[in-house]
Scaffold this motif. Structure first.
Motif, mmCIF file in Angstrom:
data_model
loop_
_atom_site.group_PDB
_atom_site.id
_atom_site.type_symbol
_atom_site.label_atom_id
_atom_site.label_comp_id
_atom_site.label_asym_id
_atom_site.label_seq_id
_atom_site.Cartn_x
_atom_site.Cartn_y
_atom_site.Cartn_z
ATOM 1 N N TYR A 136 0.932 -1.184 0.002
ATOM 2 C CA TYR A 136 0.047 0.115 0.014
ATOM 3 C C TYR A 136 0.784 1.301 0.107
ATOM 4 C CZ TYR A 136 -3.689 -3.466 1.443
ATOM 5 O OH TYR A 136 -4.564 -4.563 1.467
ATOM 6 N N GLN A 185 -6.722 7.366 2.662
ATOM 7 C CA GLN A 185 -6.737 7.077 1.508
ATOM 8 C C GLN A 185 -5.469 6.264 0.944
ATOM 9 O OE1 GLN A 185 -8.679 9.545 -1.466
ATOM 10 N NE2 GLN A 185 -7.523 8.625 -3.252
ATOM 11 N N PHE A 204 -3.194 3.603 -2.058
ATOM 12 C CA PHE A 204 -3.182 2.907 -3.174
ATOM 13 C C PHE A 204 -2.575 1.551 -3.069
ATOM 14 C CE2 PHE A 204 -1.222 1.806 -7.446
ATOM 15 C CZ PHE A 204 -2.467 1.765 -8.107
ATOM 16 N N ASP A 205 -3.531 0.441 -3.584
ATOM 17 C CA ASP A 205 -3.159 -0.803 -3.546
ATOM 18 C C ASP A 205 -2.236 -1.516 -4.668
ATOM 19 O OD1 ASP A 205 -2.877 -3.666 -3.434
ATOM 20 O OD2 ASP A 205 -5.035 -3.896 -2.706
ATOM 21 N N GLY A 256 -4.072 -2.532 -8.141
ATOM 22 C CA GLY A 256 -4.009 -1.331 -8.849
ATOM 23 C C GLY A 256 -5.302 -0.589 -8.521
ATOM 24 N N ARG A 257 -5.748 -0.251 -7.184
ATOM 25 C CA ARG A 257 -6.976 0.463 -6.924
ATOM 26 C C ARG A 257 -6.721 1.381 -5.666
ATOM 27 N NH1 ARG A 257 -10.668 -4.701 -5.108
ATOM 28 N NH2 ARG A 257 -9.352 -5.324 -3.339
ATOM 29 N N ASP A 258 -7.438 2.130 -5.381
ATOM 30 C CA ASP A 258 -7.545 2.967 -4.399
ATOM 31 C C ASP A 258 -8.397 2.384 -3.376
ATOM 32 O OD1 ASP A 258 -5.925 5.244 -5.188
ATOM 33 O OD2 ASP A 258 -7.754 6.240 -6.368
ATOM 34 N N VAL A 259 -7.880 2.343 -2.068
ATOM 35 C CA VAL A 259 -8.568 2.012 -1.041
ATOM 36 C C VAL A 259 -8.717 2.734 0.261
ATOM 37 C CG1 VAL A 259 -8.025 -0.604 -1.572
ATOM 38 C CG2 VAL A 259 -6.737 0.787 -0.030
ATOM 39 N N SER A 310 -13.003 -0.697 1.164
ATOM 40 C CA SER A 310 -13.401 -0.377 0.119
ATOM 41 C C SER A 310 -13.505 0.992 0.514
ATOM 42 C CB SER A 310 -14.615 -0.837 -0.580
ATOM 43 O OG SER A 310 -15.613 -0.718 0.302
ATOM 44 N N GLU A 324 -19.645 7.353 -4.602
ATOM 45 C CA GLU A 324 -19.009 8.384 -5.456
ATOM 46 C C GLU A 324 -19.433 9.672 -5.299
ATOM 47 O OE1 GLU A 324 -16.458 7.770 -7.214
ATOM 48 O OE2 GLU A 324 -16.226 5.425 -6.872
#
Length: 449
Positions: A208, A224, A226-227, A231-234, A284, A338
């Motif tokens: 991370y 916040q 980044f994984d 390749g995603r924000d967590v 998430s 969102e």
């Protein structure tokens, strides 16, 4: 400690006003307004009436325990910009230093200490000068700045060489300086300095990349991140409680994760990773803020009631199917996926959840969302799926009534006798009038219907 009042009002001071504006800028988003909550309105009224600091402090602490600390502090800061009082400035600074925004609390206390009126109270044992120096000394010590703390303890000892608290603080600061600055956190100071430290040091896990802080509580900070692996924000929720309460808080923190791991729903924040050795969980990421913030930003409104209601009820069915009870359904714990209109919502924060509803007391949660059967003291009061559904009903009624506030009955401790048909609008779409009447009714079985 009680602070002796000073005569007269503080003259307009640019430094103090700057710090009060900083408090409002930091805390206003998501804060309850006087028109939304009778307790906040009562606080605002007593401020205008010039109530003593001890009474204001008590009101703020009661509101804090009920889950409305932001609204209370925003009302106090707004009032102080118009009618500054040193005793109330220090009440505000102390509350900020107690985990919510310690950096703002320190700067506000420093601004207060620089006022001539506070300096004039130097020789009063319980005056504003003594209170400000004690607050700054204790807080800086907790923040890992023993040298800065030492200056404030010494300022007080220069006036009263036998001041017991200042002597203890001075001795502790000296010991920590002698050990090269090592210190023990009490777990309540969730600091701006912590943000910088964590961002540099990372999580101890290469997977991370830590980003900006999203929020903080007494025992955890949410970032916040980044994984890199997928390749995603967590969202990273990291435990920071230490000291004597650290083991108990840690056990509860990871018990929350185990409860969340059993729940399967698109409308519940998903648990993605658990790292006990590094004291964090990955969840998430929801970018739209909580339900109250989204309503104020006009991402949601009364017209969204059928959609949001169906999603919250669906989330609770998944929680209850997993054998758990949430116990803290409120707008702050319902997140929007969102930052756009029509975005789905997700239930979050299982810190008070019971993995087994047969264990533990039902006395938890926030008063205005608490089911009537849980408001009366006694061992028979137990949280159940029906009490969760009542809380969800209050949240949805609040959405349906916006911008009007909830009826005052929800903020009364003994509000067991409540007629939902008196308060639920008659013209809600898609059958939600009848649905809310059942969710807010006394028949526990009917709430799920």
């Amino acid at each position: 400690m009680p602070i002796e009042p000073l005569r007269g009002d503080i003259r307009a001071d640019p430094a103090l006003d700057h710090q009060l504006r900083a408090v409002l800028a930091r805390l206003s988003e998501g804060a309850e307004l006087p028109r939304e909550l009778p307790g906040i309105a009562a606080l605002a009224r007593r401020l205008v009436e010039g109530a003593p600091a001890s009474e204001i402090d008590r009101q703020i602490r009661d509101l804090s325990h009920a889950g409305y600390v932001r609204g209370a502090l925003v009302s106090l800061a707004a009032h102080l910009r118009l009618r500054p009082r040193p005793d109330l400035v220090l009440v505000l600074a102390r509350e900020l230093c107690d985990a919510l925004a310690p950096d703002l609390g320190v700067e506000l206390a420093r601004a207060a200490l620089a006022l001539p009126e506070v300096e004039d109270s130097r020789w009063q044992p319980t005056g504003a000068y003594a209170a400000a120096n004690l607050l700054l000394g204790d807080t800086l010590l907790d923040r890992g700045d023993p040298l800065g703390a030492l200056r404030h303890f010494e300022a007080l000892l220069a006036v009263d060489i036998d001041h017991a608290r200042a002597l203890r603080g001075w001795s502790t600061a000296q010991r920590r300086l002698g050990r090269g600055g090592a210190h023990a956190s009490r777990g309540l100071a969730l600091l701006e300095g912590l943000d910088a430290t964590e961002l540099v040091a990372g999580l101890g896990v290469d997977r991370y990349e830590l980003g900006r802080p999203l929020g903080r509580g007494r025992h955890a900070v949410v970032y916040q991140a980044f994984d890199r692996r997928v390749g995603r924000d967590v969202a990273i929720k990291r435990l920071v409680a230490e000291g004597s309460d650290g083991r108990l808080v840690s056990a509860r923190f990871f018990a929350e994760a185990r409860t969340l791991a059993r729940v399967r729903s698109p409308h519940v924040v998903a648990l993605l990773d658990v790292q006990p050795a590094h004291r964090f969980v990955a969840l998430s990421l929801c970018r739209g803020g909580n339900l109250r913030v989204a309503v104020r930003k006009r991402l949601l409104g009364p017209a969204d009631l059928p959609r949001v209601g169906a999603q919250i009820v669906s989330a609770l069915r998944a929680v209850h199917a997993a054998g758990a009870v949430h116990r803290d359904i409120k707008p702050a714990n319902i997140l929007v996926r969102e930052a756009r209109e029509g975005s789905p919502v997700a239930l979050a924060d299982f810190g008070l959840a019971l993995a087994d509803p047969r264990s533990g007391s039902g006395h938890a949660g926030t008063l205005r969302y608490l089911a009537p059967e849980l408001r009366s003291p006694g061992p028979a009061a137990r949280a159940t799926p029906a009490s969760d559904l009542f809380s969800a009903g209050v949240v949805l009624l609040e959405l349906a009534l916006h911008p009007q506030p909830l009826p005052a009955v929800f903020d009364q401790i003994g509000a067991a006798a409540f007629d939902p048909e008196e308060h639920v609008p008659k013209d809600l779409p898609d059958g939600w009038t009848d649905r809310l009447v059942r969710m807010l009714g006394p028949d526990l079985a009917a709430r799920a219907g």
